[in-house]
Design a protein around this motif. Structure first.
Motif, PDB file in Angstrom:
ATOM      1  N   UNK A   2       0.839  -1.203   0.000  1.00 13.00           N
ATOM      2  CA  UNK A   2       0.000   0.000   0.000  1.00 13.00           C
ATOM      3  C   UNK A   2       0.872   1.251   0.000  1.00 13.00           C
ATOM      4  N   UNK A   3       1.954   1.210   0.751  1.00 10.25           N
ATOM      5  CA  UNK A   3       2.852   2.350   0.833  1.00 10.25           C
ATOM      6  C   UNK A   3       3.764   2.503  -0.373  1.00 10.25           C
TER       7      UNK A   3
ATOM      8  N   UNK B 108      -0.009  -1.918  -5.164  1.00  7.05           N
ATOM      9  CA  UNK B 108      -1.149  -2.448  -4.439  1.00  7.05           C
ATOM     10  C   UNK B 108      -2.019  -3.458  -5.179  1.00  7.05           C
ATOM     11  N   UNK B 109      -2.383  -3.247  -6.435  1.00  6.19           N
ATOM     12  CA  UNK B 109      -3.365  -4.130  -7.088  1.00  6.19           C
ATOM     13  C   UNK B 109      -2.863  -5.565  -7.212  1.00  6.19           C
ATOM     14  N   UNK B 110      -1.633  -5.750  -7.644  1.00  6.15           N
ATOM     15  CA  UNK B 110      -1.085  -7.102  -7.789  1.00  6.15           C
ATOM     16  C   UNK B 110      -1.037  -7.806  -6.442  1.00  6.15           C
TER      17      UNK B 110
ATOM     18  N   UNK C 195     -12.183  -5.476  -7.545  1.00  6.80           N
ATOM     19  CA  UNK C 195     -12.188  -5.396  -9.004  1.00  6.80           C
ATOM     20  C   UNK C 195     -12.500  -3.974  -9.483  1.00  6.80           C
ATOM     21  N   UNK C 196     -13.293  -3.225  -8.704  1.00  6.01           N
ATOM     22  CA  UNK C 196     -13.660  -1.864  -9.083  1.00  6.01           C
ATOM     23  C   UNK C 196     -12.709  -0.803  -8.524  1.00  6.01           C
ATOM     24  N   UNK C 197     -12.243  -0.985  -7.304  1.00  8.08           N
ATOM     25  CA  UNK C 197     -11.444   0.043  -6.649  1.00  8.08           C
ATOM     26  C   UNK C 197     -10.391  -0.594  -5.744  1.00  8.08           C
TER      27      UNK C 197
END
Length: 142
Positions: free
Chosen positions: A34-35, A39-41, A97-99
């Motif tokens: 996150x930092x 983040x997404x992966x 999936x959206x955010x």
């Protein structure tokens, strides 16, 4: 905020403590990603692993709970909390999936709250009940 596993987080049930340590590792991984902007992966990977972890971990705890006397009220609340966790995880998987960044932030907050409310309170209560039951069994065997 990185969480370091230590005796302050232990329940005293080795199998449960090892599994909790794994959960804290996932939480730390999320927090670090996150930092750093990856983040997404990481979120997708951790959500996948968390689903597997939850199924295994809750089955472990629920097998221990099954050994408690039927009159023990703790069991019902403990199982309710597990159900609530699964519902939250399902919602976060859909939301990811959206955010992804928003979901990651929510998941980090949720897991931190779970650590405090469930592991440090509910799971410790379970451990105390199981240790008490073991002590009673040893006394009766004398």
């Amino acid at each position: 905020m990185r969480i370091t596993w230590g005796t302050a987080l232990e329940t005293g049930i080795r199998s449960i403590d090892l599994q909790h340590e794994e959960l804290i590792g996932m939480l730390n991984e999320l927090d670090e990603a996150h930092g750093s902007g990856k983040s997404q992966t990481v979120l997708d990977d951790v959500l996948q692993r968390l689903g597997t972890y939850v199924a295994f971990h809750f089955a472990t705890e629920e097998a221990l709970i099954a050994g408690l006397p039927r009159s023990e009220r703790h069991a019902e609340e403990h199982l309710r909390q597990h159900g609530s966790f699964i519902e939250q995880l399902t919602m976060m998987r859909a939301q990811a999936k959206q955010d992804g960044p928003q979901t990651m932030s929510h998941l980090i907050d949720f897991l931190n709250e779970w650590l405090y409310e469930h592991i440090l309170k509910t799971d410790r209560k379970l451990a105390a009940l199981l240790h008490g039951q073991t002590a009673k069994g040893h006394e009766q065997g004398r």
